[in-house]
Write an enzyme that holds these catalytic residues in place. Structure first.
Site, PDB file in Angstrom:
ATOM      1  N   ASP A 463       5.818  64.577  62.996  1.00  0.00           N
ATOM      2  CA  ASP A 463       5.365  63.474  62.156  1.00  0.00           C
ATOM      3  C   ASP A 463       4.261  62.665  62.847  1.00  0.00           C
ATOM      4  O   ASP A 463       4.222  62.580  64.072  1.00  0.00           O
ATOM      5  CB  ASP A 463       6.572  62.569  61.871  1.00  0.00           C
ATOM      6  CG  ASP A 463       6.253  61.446  60.912  1.00  0.00           C
ATOM      7  OD1 ASP A 463       5.911  61.739  59.760  1.00  0.00           O
ATOM      8  OD2 ASP A 463       6.353  60.270  61.315  1.00  0.00           O
ATOM      9  N   GLU A 506       1.811  67.098  61.179  1.00  0.00           N
ATOM     10  CA  GLU A 506       1.321  66.322  60.047  1.00  0.00           C
ATOM     11  C   GLU A 506       0.198  65.415  60.518  1.00  0.00           C
ATOM     12  O   GLU A 506       0.444  64.403  61.165  1.00  0.00           O
ATOM     13  CB  GLU A 506       2.458  65.487  59.443  1.00  0.00           C
ATOM     14  CG  GLU A 506       2.009  64.634  58.264  1.00  0.00           C
ATOM     15  CD  GLU A 506       2.378  63.161  58.398  1.00  0.00           C
ATOM     16  OE1 GLU A 506       2.524  62.498  57.372  1.00  0.00           O
ATOM     17  OE2 GLU A 506       2.503  62.662  59.543  1.00  0.00           O
TER      18      GLU A 506
END
Length: 693
Positions: A463, A506
């Site tokens: 993330d 990401e």
């Protein structure tokens, strides 16, 4: 950037500038030494735009009385107040649009105005009327070779370099051609992976006894941000369902322990927002009790591996979770303002706002400068703007050290050795142990990779990649590789022992192109471009996917170590089914477009069953995380949609060439392409969409 619900700015002692309340924006504009006159056009009440034709140079924008200026980033909405001023380096002459909101949440945005490109002839989708289809396949299959249509099961021989078959009813005119003697299974190749992303809490409830762990409760309303009961045991029970979809890896939301309490959800504080999604970590070393037990995780890993499915953990090194009333009371950190304790119930998490308040109002009870905030993560661990903690800068100004959505920002860049945070020194249970000479990143890396070493986690979906320094990710990857080797040595009989670790990142807004992230531990990045640039048109017919397919395959061929993971629905952007207005035909077309795309692909849970957008409150992304629509699967139209996704998914799973092979268009009428990788060969034909679709 990972999108999350907003919380009250008081949570970390932050406040926006005083807002402008004007009839129209009053801003000065200057580039170089030349003032600019802003001609405003009203877009809607309290929103104005101005068109700017700018030369290269430094653009300055701001209120006349502003004292300081800050960098202005394209596209990003930034607070606009009486002391707001911004500068933007215009790299080359061009046209821009300035948008100013002057209402309660005054803001400013600068957008480039792209020059219109000459239009290309539009690709039209032919309509298939149900007859036989003839296509040339001589470049792929040998004369006399027996070929099977994987959709209908029909077989035929190549004659004169061509085959003639009638597509199956309900196939949208598809022929999925493979050699009749092709192997039933294929070796794993991450460029051909089909990754199923599941928000575990919203998928399947295997153990109702853990639904209200740590005193968490449903809200009795729309349950927008509460825990819904999904857990690891429930996911294990659905692994055969994933096998039928041709899934090769399942990406699960971070299962480690989350904040116990809630924060106010959305801009309006209109729902209780718990860490059901795994992005509000409290203790990286313990499983969250809502997810289940260690035995449940071991069973998931064992059963998934037995079925050829790898398991990826979502991991976060940028931030922990917010502080909450429940955690303040449980762990004894932070403090209340004088006299405010009388407004709290015995269990602080049960606090409710007055009729004139929203759920952000609990911040009024909290003293964010109280000395006992030292008992939380501590200033050596995070920037949080409370107590004696450092104030984080804007993430626009400093993406690495800035705070996202007012979350505390880990000091992963620091070389200073730190001890355990005070609350973890006394928390039970915890696996966190003080280490001599460890930096913040060393603790986080050890905690995250211990899941690999202990349970055999096959990879990470990382993330907020661009908000942590690259060398920290490189260190995480090296540690994960070592942990993977240790697990393999301890579990030699596991089907995946000895297989490499995989890491996908990401980087919000990144496309399929190559990047330097490859040099810092990443095997692939999520491809945000597919959802917006390819899926809408390609779901109408595959002929509209041709430019995308050719470009993606070219990137993979030119850079053999490169990969990307395309998606059409996600928890941070939108559901494809929502974007198409609930069009089941396009949802079926999405299966074709996504599952036949080069490179790894990600299916978001319920893409295959048209899971509807759920209640969302004042946070537009919450609705993307609705509970899995199992009860709708017996409905004929949903059952047929699911069957279609399964056929395409299993076809992809059998052929590495689909994701990793050379792409070549064979014909335009009917549209047909081949993918080849060594001995693996397929031809995909679409005669056209069915009549009445």
């Amino acid at each position: 950037m990972h999108r999350r619900t907003s919380v009250c700015h008081l949570a970390f002692g932050l406040a926006l500038p005083a807002q402008l309340v004007l009839a129209e924006p009053t801003l000065t504009a200057r580039i170089g030494d030349e003032p600019l006159h802003l001609r405003w056009s009203e877009m809607q009440p309290e929103r104005y735009s101005a068109e700017l034709a700018l030369p290269a140079g430094e653009l300055e924008l701001g209120a006349p009385e502003a004292d300081n200026t800050h960098p202005l980033a394209l596209y990003r909405k930034q607070p606009l107040g009486k002391d707001s001023a911004y500068r933007f380096n215009v790299p080359a002459a061009g046209n821009y649009r300035l948008i100013a909101d002057i209402g309660e949440d005054a803001s400013l945005r600068l957008l480039p105005v792209k020059e219109a490109k000459p239009s290309k002839p539009a690709t039209t989708c032919p309509v298939w009327h149900g007859g036989p289809v003839t296509v040339s396949v001589g470049e792929v299959f040998a004369e006399g070779e027996r070929v099977r249509d994987a959709y209908s099961g029909q077989t035929t021989e190549v004659r004169g370099g061509r085959v003639t078959l009638t597509p199956a009813a309900g196939s949208d005119g598809l022929l999925l051609l493979e050699a009749a003697d092709a192997p039933a299974t294929a070796a794993h190749d991450w460029r051909n992976a089909t990754v199923y992303f599941v928000v575990t809490d919203r998928f399947a409830n295997g153990d109702p006894t853990n639904d209200n762990s740590y005193g968490r409760q449903p809200d009795g309303q729309e349950e927008i941000g509460t825990f819904h009961g999904g857990d690891l045991k429930g996911l294990t029970g659905k692994l055969d369902y994933l096998v039928e979809l041709g899934i090769s890896a399942v990406w699960i939301t971070a299962p480690y322990e989350q904040i116990h309490g809630w924060v106010g959800g959305g801009d309006n504080g209109d729902f209780r927002h718990y860490g059901y999604h795994g992005y509000y970590a409290l203790d990286f070393t313990e499983l969250d009790a809502n997810m289940g037990s260690e035995a449940d995780l071991r069973e998931l890993m064992t059963e998934a591996h037995a079925r050829g499915i790898r398991v990826l953990f979502d991991v976060v090194m940028n931030h922990p979770g917010y502080s909450t009333l429940a955690d303040m009371q449980t762990f004894g950190f932070g403090g209340l303002r004088d006299g405010m304790g009388q407004y709290l119930p015995e269990h602080w998490a049960n606090w409710r706002p007055e009729s004139y308040e929203n759920l952000h109002a609990y911040h009024n009870l909290v003293d964010y400068q109280h000395p006992d905030w030292v008992r939380w993560w501590g200033k050596d661990w995070v920037r949080a703007g409370l107590g004696d903690y450092d104030q984080p800068p804007s993430a626009v100004v400093d993406p690495v050290k800035g705070s996202l959505s007012f979350l505390p920002d880990f000091k992963t860049e620091s070389d200073q050795p730190v001890g355990l945070p005070a609350f973890l020194q006394h928390k039970q249970p915890t696996g966190a142990t003080a280490r001599e000479g460890y930096r913040v990143r060393d603790y986080l890396i050890e905690w995250l990779t211990d899941w690999v070493r202990e349970y055999g986690v096959d990879g990470f979906r990382v993330d907020t990649v661009k908000h942590v320094e690259p060398d920290a990710w490189a260190e995480l990857r090296k540690a994960a590789d070592r942990a993977r080797a240790d697990w393999s040595a301890a579990n030699p009989d596991d089907p995946f022992a000895g297989t490499p670790f995989w890491m996908v990142g990401e980087v919000f807004g990144h496309g399929p192109e190559t990047s330097l992230y490859r040099d810092n531990g990443f095997d692939a990045l999520i491809n945000f471009a597919f959802q917006t640039e390819a899926a809408p048109a390609a779901s109408e017919c595959l002929a509209k996917a041709e430019p995308t397919y050719a470009d993606y395959a070219r990137l993979l061929a030119e850079h053999p170590e490169h990969n990307f993971m395309s998606y059409a629905s996600s928890h941070d952007t939108a559901l494809f089914f929502q974007q198409t207005g609930g069009n089941l035909g396009k949802q079926r077309g999405l299966a074709n477009a996504l599952l036949l795309a080069p490179g790894a692909v990600q299916v978001f849970y319920g893409d295959e069953t048209a899971r509807p957008f759920g209640p969302t409150g004042s946070d537009p992304f919450q609705g993307t995380r609705s509970s899995m629509n199992w009860a709708e699967q017996p409905q004929p139209e949903i059952s047929e949609l699911l069957r279609h996704w399964r056929v395409l998914g299993q076809f992809r799973a059998r052929h590495q060439a689909i994701g990793a092979g050379r792409h070549e268009r064979l014909s335009t009428e009917p549209y047909a392409f081949s993918r080849t990788l060594g001995e693996d060969r397929v031809v995909v034909v679409q005669a056209g969409a069915s009549v009445g679709r």
